[in-house]
Design a protein around this motif. Structure first.
Motif, PDB file in Angstrom:
ATOM      1  N   TRP A  56       0.804  -1.226   0.000  1.00 36.54           N
ATOM      2  CA  TRP A  56       0.000   0.000   0.000  1.00 36.54           C
ATOM      3  C   TRP A  56       0.839   1.280   0.000  1.00 36.54           C
ATOM      4  CZ3 TRP A  56      -5.317   0.264  -0.275  1.00 36.54           C
ATOM      5  CH2 TRP A  56      -5.897   1.516  -0.046  1.00 36.54           C
ATOM      6  N   ASP A  57       1.768   1.379   0.933  1.00 33.79           N
ATOM      7  CA  ASP A  57       2.567   2.608   1.083  1.00 33.79           C
ATOM      8  C   ASP A  57       3.906   2.537   0.347  1.00 33.79           C
ATOM      9  OD1 ASP A  57       0.676   3.788   2.898  1.00 33.79           O
ATOM     10  OD2 ASP A  57       1.428   2.422   4.433  1.00 33.79           O
ATOM     11  N   LYS A  58       4.185   1.420  -0.298  1.00 33.15           N
ATOM     12  CA  LYS A  58       5.468   1.237  -0.973  1.00 33.15           C
ATOM     13  C   LYS A  58       5.480   2.006  -2.302  1.00 33.15           C
ATOM     14  CE  LYS A  58       7.254  -1.814   1.948  1.00 33.15           C
ATOM     15  NZ  LYS A  58       6.170  -1.893   2.918  1.00 33.15           N
ATOM     16  N   PRO A  59       6.663   2.450  -2.733  1.00 36.08           N
ATOM     17  CA  PRO A  59       6.757   3.157  -4.022  1.00 36.08           C
ATOM     18  C   PRO A  59       6.382   2.257  -5.188  1.00 36.08           C
ATOM     19  CG  PRO A  59       8.934   2.681  -3.121  1.00 36.08           C
ATOM     20  CD  PRO A  59       7.957   2.356  -2.048  1.00 36.08           C
ATOM     21  N   HIS A  60       5.797   2.863  -6.199  1.00 33.63           N
ATOM     22  CA  HIS A  60       5.342   2.149  -7.391  1.00 33.63           C
ATOM     23  C   HIS A  60       6.030   2.738  -8.609  1.00 33.63           C
ATOM     24  CE1 HIS A  60       2.530   0.866 -10.614  1.00 33.63           C
ATOM     25  NE2 HIS A  60       2.311  -0.163  -9.826  1.00 33.63           N
ATOM     26  N   TYR A  61       6.253   1.907  -9.633  1.00 37.95           N
ATOM     27  CA  TYR A  61       7.008   2.387 -10.796  1.00 37.95           C
ATOM     28  C   TYR A  61       6.245   3.423 -11.619  1.00 37.95           C
ATOM     29  CZ  TYR A  61       4.305  -1.479 -12.923  1.00 37.95           C
ATOM     30  OH  TYR A  61       3.304  -2.344 -13.320  1.00 37.95           O
ATOM     31  N   ARG A  62       4.925   3.559 -11.404  1.00 41.04           N
ATOM     32  CA  ARG A  62       4.159   4.576 -12.133  1.00 41.04           C
ATOM     33  C   ARG A  62       3.741   5.744 -11.256  1.00 41.04           C
ATOM     34  NH1 ARG A  62       1.323   0.480 -15.222  1.00 41.04           N
ATOM     35  NH2 ARG A  62       0.024   0.219 -13.373  1.00 41.04           N
ATOM     36  N   HIS A  63       3.646   5.505  -9.941  1.00 42.91           N
ATOM     37  CA  HIS A  63       3.092   6.511  -9.045  1.00 42.91           C
ATOM     38  C   HIS A  63       3.906   6.569  -7.747  1.00 42.91           C
ATOM     39  CE1 HIS A  63      -0.505   5.637 -11.633  1.00 42.91           C
ATOM     40  NE2 HIS A  63      -0.581   6.947 -11.573  1.00 42.91           N
ATOM     41  N   TYR A 150       5.103  -5.944  -7.016  1.00 43.53           N
ATOM     42  CA  TYR A 150       5.999  -6.557  -6.030  1.00 43.53           C
ATOM     43  C   TYR A 150       7.330  -6.941  -6.673  1.00 43.53           C
ATOM     44  CZ  TYR A 150       7.522  -9.703  -2.287  1.00 43.53           C
ATOM     45  OH  TYR A 150       8.228 -10.313  -1.288  1.00 43.53           O
ATOM     46  N   TYR A 151       7.268  -7.475  -7.880  1.00 42.65           N
ATOM     47  CA  TYR A 151       8.485  -7.890  -8.584  1.00 42.65           C
ATOM     48  C   TYR A 151       9.398  -6.686  -8.820  1.00 42.65           C
ATOM     49  CZ  TYR A 151      11.493  -9.906 -12.191  1.00 42.65           C
ATOM     50  OH  TYR A 151      12.579 -10.327 -12.906  1.00 42.65           O
ATOM     51  N   GLU A 152       8.814  -5.584  -9.284  1.00 43.35           N
ATOM     52  CA  GLU A 152       9.627  -4.396  -9.550  1.00 43.35           C
ATOM     53  C   GLU A 152      10.213  -3.836  -8.266  1.00 43.35           C
ATOM     54  OE1 GLU A 152      10.746  -0.295  -9.819  1.00 43.35           O
ATOM     55  OE2 GLU A 152       9.007  -1.025  -8.696  1.00 43.35           O
ATOM     56  N   LEU A 153       9.415  -3.865  -7.185  1.00 39.32           N
ATOM     57  CA  LEU A 153       9.878  -3.337  -5.909  1.00 39.32           C
ATOM     58  C   LEU A 153      11.075  -4.132  -5.391  1.00 39.32           C
ATOM     59  CD1 LEU A 153       9.234  -1.329  -3.560  1.00 39.32           C
ATOM     60  CD2 LEU A 153       7.899  -3.186  -2.534  1.00 39.32           C
ATOM     61  N   VAL A 154      11.051  -5.442  -5.570  1.00 33.99           N
ATOM     62  CA  VAL A 154      12.110  -6.314  -5.057  1.00 33.99           C
ATOM     63  C   VAL A 154      13.347  -6.282  -5.951  1.00 33.99           C
ATOM     64  CG1 VAL A 154      12.730  -8.713  -4.570  1.00 33.99           C
ATOM     65  CG2 VAL A 154      10.516  -7.819  -3.818  1.00 33.99           C
ATOM     66  N   THR A 155      13.143  -6.338  -7.269  1.00 28.80           N
ATOM     67  CA  THR A 155      14.266  -6.472  -8.198  1.00 28.80           C
ATOM     68  C   THR A 155      14.823  -5.142  -8.695  1.00 28.80           C
ATOM     69  OG1 THR A 155      12.841  -6.567 -10.170  1.00 28.80           O
ATOM     70  CG2 THR A 155      13.279  -8.654  -9.009  1.00 28.80           C
ATOM     71  N   LYS A 156      14.006  -4.075  -8.596  1.00 31.17           N
ATOM     72  CA  LYS A 156      14.383  -2.764  -9.146  1.00 31.17           C
ATOM     73  C   LYS A 156      14.657  -2.861 -10.649  1.00 31.17           C
ATOM     74  CE  LYS A 156      14.204  -1.206  -4.967  1.00 31.17           C
ATOM     75  NZ  LYS A 156      13.010  -0.446  -4.517  1.00 31.17           N
ATOM     76  N   GLU A 157      13.970  -3.743 -11.313  1.00 29.38           N
ATOM     77  CA  GLU A 157      14.133  -3.943 -12.751  1.00 29.38           C
ATOM     78  C   GLU A 157      13.770  -2.663 -13.510  1.00 29.38           C
ATOM     79  OE1 GLU A 157      14.800  -4.718 -16.273  1.00 29.38           O
ATOM     80  OE2 GLU A 157      15.167  -6.444 -14.959  1.00 29.38           O
ATOM     81  N   ASP A 161      10.467   1.056 -16.259  1.00 28.11           N
ATOM     82  CA  ASP A 161      10.409   2.469 -16.637  1.00 28.11           C
ATOM     83  C   ASP A 161       9.626   2.657 -17.924  1.00 28.11           C
ATOM     84  OD1 ASP A 161      11.922   3.052 -14.437  1.00 28.11           O
ATOM     85  OD2 ASP A 161      13.816   3.224 -15.538  1.00 28.11           O
ATOM     86  N   LEU A 162       9.637   1.635 -18.767  1.00 28.93           N
ATOM     87  CA  LEU A 162       8.954   1.722 -20.065  1.00 28.93           C
ATOM     88  C   LEU A 162       7.446   1.613 -19.932  1.00 28.93           C
ATOM     89  CD1 LEU A 162      11.394  -0.411 -22.252  1.00 28.93           C
ATOM     90  CD2 LEU A 162      11.292   2.071 -21.996  1.00 28.93           C
ATOM     91  N   GLU A 163       6.940   1.396 -18.718  1.00 29.46           N
ATOM     92  CA  GLU A 163       5.492   1.475 -18.494  1.00 29.46           C
ATOM     93  C   GLU A 163       5.001   2.906 -18.696  1.00 29.46           C
ATOM     94  OE1 GLU A 163       2.891  -0.612 -17.417  1.00 29.46           O
ATOM     95  OE2 GLU A 163       4.152  -2.311 -17.973  1.00 29.46           O
ATOM     96  N   ASN A 164       5.917   3.877 -18.535  1.00 28.16           N
ATOM     97  CA  ASN A 164       5.584   5.259 -18.856  1.00 28.16           C
ATOM     98  C   ASN A 164       5.509   5.387 -20.374  1.00 28.16           C
ATOM     99  OD1 ASN A 164       6.401   8.087 -19.713  1.00 28.16           O
ATOM    100  ND2 ASN A 164       6.110   8.400 -17.526  1.00 28.16           N
TER     101      ASN A 164
END
Length: 283
Positions: A56-63, A150-157, A161-164
């Motif tokens: 919930w409070d964790k950073p997201h790759y889009r927001h 969750y995958y992006e949060l753990v791996t920092k893949e 970024d290309l989801e933007n």
């Protein structure tokens, strides 16, 4: 009836026990519930629901956070028969917990009542199916959103970024990969043709000039595709995913009458309505 009520209560208690197990920081591997092979889908389903609140409070790759992304993604998906967007339940974290612990079982119970009313099976079995083994498009899509986040949060893949959309288009243009063309202008001023004075005017600053909007001409289906579609159908898409070592995956979305895009979210929101017996949000 007593047996049915006991079964309904048992299913609900099992659902709550699993969620609380994960919210206490326990692992999927050691969860003592639903350990039989035939219950694997239910175990994954409940783990993914619990994961929503953990992210919930964790950073997201889009927001800024996963909660922000939930609000954006769920604003066009409604509770069947109500018109109430699911994004409402993402307004704050406590409400999110309430939605998972109380509202979701209630909606599943109403859906099970509808199944039983139509002669599609017993109430207790239908409730267990809806709550623990959902098999609709929305449930799989929600599970995938949580897993990807969750995958992006753990791996920092950094591929995420290309989801933007603008980052993706710039990368394509830089590497000579064909993509939908963009108009290179300062921005757009869009006016309603029949509103008074300064009313009905909207300004959009182009992403090419540091704005938030990608400005493109409307594209249409080629004749070879359009002949299979209704008149004035939106642009259809066909995606080929080549990154998997297991093979090539593909997915097609055909445009339908009276919709603006071939994206399946709105069209498929009605799947949830089949469970709940409401009108749904299908376009």
């Amino acid at each position: 009836k007593k047996l049915s009520m006991a079964s309904l209560l048992g299913t609900t208690l099992l659902y709550w026990k699993c969620l609380v197990w994960y919210w206490r920081g326990k692992s999927f591997a050691t969860c003592p519930y639903l350990r039989e092979n035939e219950n694997r889908q239910a175990r994954v389903q409940l783990r993914s629901l619990a994961l929503v609140m953990e992210l919930w409070d964790k950073p997201h790759y889009r927001h800024p956070s996963f909660a922000h992304d939930l609000r954006a993604n769920l604003r066009n998906v409604a509770v069947p028969g109500t018109g109430l967007p699911l994004s409402f339940f993402c307004s704050f974290k406590l409400l999110g917990y309430w939605a998972l612990l109380v509202f979701n079982p209630l909606v599943c119970f109403l859906g099970a009542l509808n199944v039983a009313r139509k002669g599609g099976g017993g109430l207790a079995q239908a409730y267990r199916q809806h709550l623990l083994f959902p098999d609709d498009w929305f449930s799989y899509w929600r599970l995938n959103c949580a897993l990807a986040s969750y995958y992006e949060l753990v791996t920092k893949e950094r591929g995420y970024d290309l989801e933007n959309k603008w980052t993706f288009l710039k990368e394509c243009m830089a590497k000579g990969v064909p993509c939908s063309p963009c108009l290179d202008m300062k921005g757009l001023c869009i006016k309603h043709k029949n509103e008074e004075g300064g009313l009905g005017i909207h300004f959009f600053k182009n992403a090419t000039k540091g704005g938030d909007w990608i400005i493109q001409e409307t594209m249409a289906n080629d004749k070879s595709v359009a002949k299979f579609l209704p008149e004035n159908a939106p642009l259809s898409t066909f995606r080929v995913m080549t990154g998997s070592r297991l093979g090539i995956a593909s997915a097609g979305s055909a445009g339908r009458v009276a919709v603006q895009t071939a994206h399946p979210t709105k069209a498929k929101a009605g799947d949830k309505a089949k469970k709940g017996g409401g009108g749904g949000g299908g376009a």
